[in-house]
Design a protein around this motif. Structure first.
Motif, PDB file in Angstrom:
ATOM      1  N   ILE A  44      -0.728   7.450  -8.007  1.00 24.37           N
ATOM      2  CA  ILE A  44       0.319   8.465  -7.814  1.00 24.37           C
ATOM      3  C   ILE A  44       1.497   7.906  -7.039  1.00 24.37           C
ATOM      4  CG2 ILE A  44      -1.310  10.391  -7.935  1.00 24.37           C
ATOM      5  CD1 ILE A  44      -1.273  10.509  -4.889  1.00 24.37           C
ATOM      6  N   SER A  45       1.506   6.593  -6.746  1.00 22.93           N
ATOM      7  CA  SER A  45       2.603   5.987  -5.999  1.00 22.93           C
ATOM      8  C   SER A  45       3.432   5.112  -6.935  1.00 22.93           C
ATOM      9  CB  SER A  45       2.063   5.142  -4.849  1.00 22.93           C
ATOM     10  OG  SER A  45       1.239   4.108  -5.340  1.00 22.93           O
ATOM     11  N   PRO A  46       4.763   4.994  -6.703  1.00 25.27           N
ATOM     12  CA  PRO A  46       5.594   4.115  -7.536  1.00 25.27           C
ATOM     13  C   PRO A  46       5.218   2.655  -7.292  1.00 25.27           C
ATOM     14  CG  PRO A  46       6.862   4.962  -5.686  1.00 25.27           C
ATOM     15  CD  PRO A  46       5.559   5.694  -5.671  1.00 25.27           C
ATOM     16  N   PRO A  47       5.365   1.804  -8.303  1.00 25.51           N
ATOM     17  CA  PRO A  47       4.928   0.409  -8.149  1.00 25.51           C
ATOM     18  C   PRO A  47       5.890  -0.422  -7.313  1.00 25.51           C
ATOM     19  CG  PRO A  47       5.909   0.738 -10.301  1.00 25.51           C
ATOM     20  CD  PRO A  47       5.866   2.088  -9.653  1.00 25.51           C
ATOM     21  N   LEU A  48       5.334  -1.447  -6.659  1.00 24.91           N
ATOM     22  CA  LEU A  48       6.130  -2.473  -5.976  1.00 24.91           C
ATOM     23  C   LEU A  48       6.252  -3.659  -6.926  1.00 24.91           C
ATOM     24  CD1 LEU A  48       4.493  -2.357  -2.427  1.00 24.91           C
ATOM     25  CD2 LEU A  48       6.546  -1.163  -3.211  1.00 24.91           C
TER      26      LEU A  48
END
Length: 436
Positions: A106-110
């Motif tokens: 659920i987190s944007p990618p690095l």
């Protein structure tokens, strides 16, 4: 055909005879001493005529019979000894960070190439019903604690019943004794004795029941303790499952790959990202058996990177005690600072590890030869022109020549013609200039 084979066999046998048995005479003949018989004839004719040869002509006639070689006078010089190896750079640490539970990201990618700090969040997973499971586990713990309190209150109650039953037994025993004595004296009926014995048996039964109640109460207390431990374990499992939802960097480093994309379903073992640590960085090489004894942990080392000729310095931090089974070489690791992260993982490097200094001779590589036993060395000549073989060891190879040790301080090295002479042969050396 048989005659031709026989002639070839005779020719080969004669050639081997002259090369092995009469080697010195054959070499002298090939070197140009075919004029020796004419010189001898001229000298004999001069003596027949009564004319003596001059003293200056005699030595010239003797040296003309010797093999001509070119030698060089060499004096050992002190050099900074070093073990030269070829290796490559290697990241100090490299970890593939993987998921420990199953859920969606659920987190944007690095993006790869980004620098992450130790503990920084890389992939966050959807908690789902895990929060509810944690709340339920905590409720079960509270219920188990209450059950334990109730079980603890039952133990004293059961113990008091035991005491009460024991008192009844004592009273029944007194009544029984009194009834028996009265019955023996004729003052009481036999039925009274029987009633007293029945009361005593009932009191003893009550005591056994009370003891069983104590055991049951204590068992309930133990069950409550087990329920509490189970509830606490469920809470720990639920909390750990919640922690696994946040996948964090184990150390400060650079992302070698993108983190998992938003919405990706990660299973246990699925890759979140790869993190490498490049500061400090390691130089890894493999030392052969002949050089490993000269390498020490803590020794200074320098390296030149093949990509950009960048020179770096560091110290040896590890030397393997076990050889590689395939190459029979020993792993050497050198730690080098890399604050600007300019050095990358996997670059080829030429490494020089400092060792104790030694005296060596700088000579052309063509001067090296092998003796009859296959030992590497040089053929040297003394002041009398007698050839000898000197074993040598190569310590460094440069564009100007090779550095050799295990030799005397001063030597006369045959640099041309060493392959045509053997130890013990007398030659006529011609010395090169020192500048050559």
């Amino acid at each position: 055909m048989r005659i031709v084979s026989l002639i070839l066999a005779i020719a080969v046998g004669a050639g081997l005879y002259f090369w092995v048995i009469e080697r010195e005479q054959t070499l002298a003949f090939l070197a140009g001493d075919t004029e020796a018989p004419e010189t001898e004839t001229a000298r004999t004719g001069a003596q027949t005529d009564g004319t003596d040869a001059s003293q200056d002509a005699a030595p010239a006639s003797d040296t003309s019979d010797l093999i001509k070689v070119v030698a060089r006078k060499s004096i050992a010089r002190e050099i900074d000894n070093a073990v030269v190896l070829r290796g490559q750079t290697e990241a100090a640490r490299q970890v593939e960070v993987r998921a420990e539970t199953s859920s969606t990201v659920i987190s944007p990618p690095l993006r790869k190439g980004a620098f992450v700090e130790a503990g920084q969040l890389m992939c966050q997973l959807d908690p789902g019903t895990r929060a509810s499971a944690l709340t339920e586990a905590r409720a079960r713990l509270a219920e188990a604690i209450a059950s334990k309190t109730e079980a603890e209150s039952r133990v004293p109650e059961a113990e008091s019943r035991v005491i009460e039953a024991q008192a009844r037994i004592d009273e029944a025993q007194v009544n029984q004794n009194a009834a028996r004595r009265l019955s023996e004296g004729g003052f009481a009926a036999e039925t009274r004795v029987k009633n007293a014995e029945a009361s005593l048996a009932a009191a003893e039964a009550s005591l056994e029941g009370a003891k069983a109640s104590v055991i049951a109460a204590r068992a309930g207390l133990q069950s409550a303790d087990a329920t509490i431990e189970s509830a606490a374990a469920s809470i720990a499992t639920a909390e750990k499952e919640m922690e696994r939802l946040d996948i964090r960097a184990p150390f400060a480093g650079i992302l070698e790959s993108d983190t998992a994309e938003l919405g990706t379903l990660l299973q246990p073992g699925s890759l979140c990202a790869t993190v490498i640590q490049l500061n400090p960085i390691k130089l890894v090489a493999f030392a052969p058996e002949t050089e490993v004894a000269r390498v020490e942990v803590g020794a200074m080392a320098g390296a030149r990177l093949a990509a950009d000729d960048n020179e770096v310095r560091g110290r040896v931090t590890f030397l393997s005690r076990a050889a590689d089974e395939t190459t029979r070489t020993f792993r050497v690791e050198i730690e080098v600072p890399n604050d600007d992260l300019r050095i990358r993982d996997g670059q080829t490097a030429e490494i020089a590890i400092s060792a104790a200094g030694a005296k060596a001779h700088l000579l052309p590589a063509s001067a090296l030869t092998l003796n009859e036993n296959g030992v590497l060395g040089l053929r040297v000549v003394d002041d009398a022109g007698v050839v000898a073989f000197a074993p040598a060891r190569v310590v460094r190879d440069t564009a100007q020549g090779i550095w050799l040790t295990d030799l005397p301080e001063e030597i006369n090295v045959i640099v041309v013609g060493q392959e045509f002479v053997t130890a013990g042969v007398t030659v006529a050396p011609t010395f090169q200039e020192q500048t050559q």
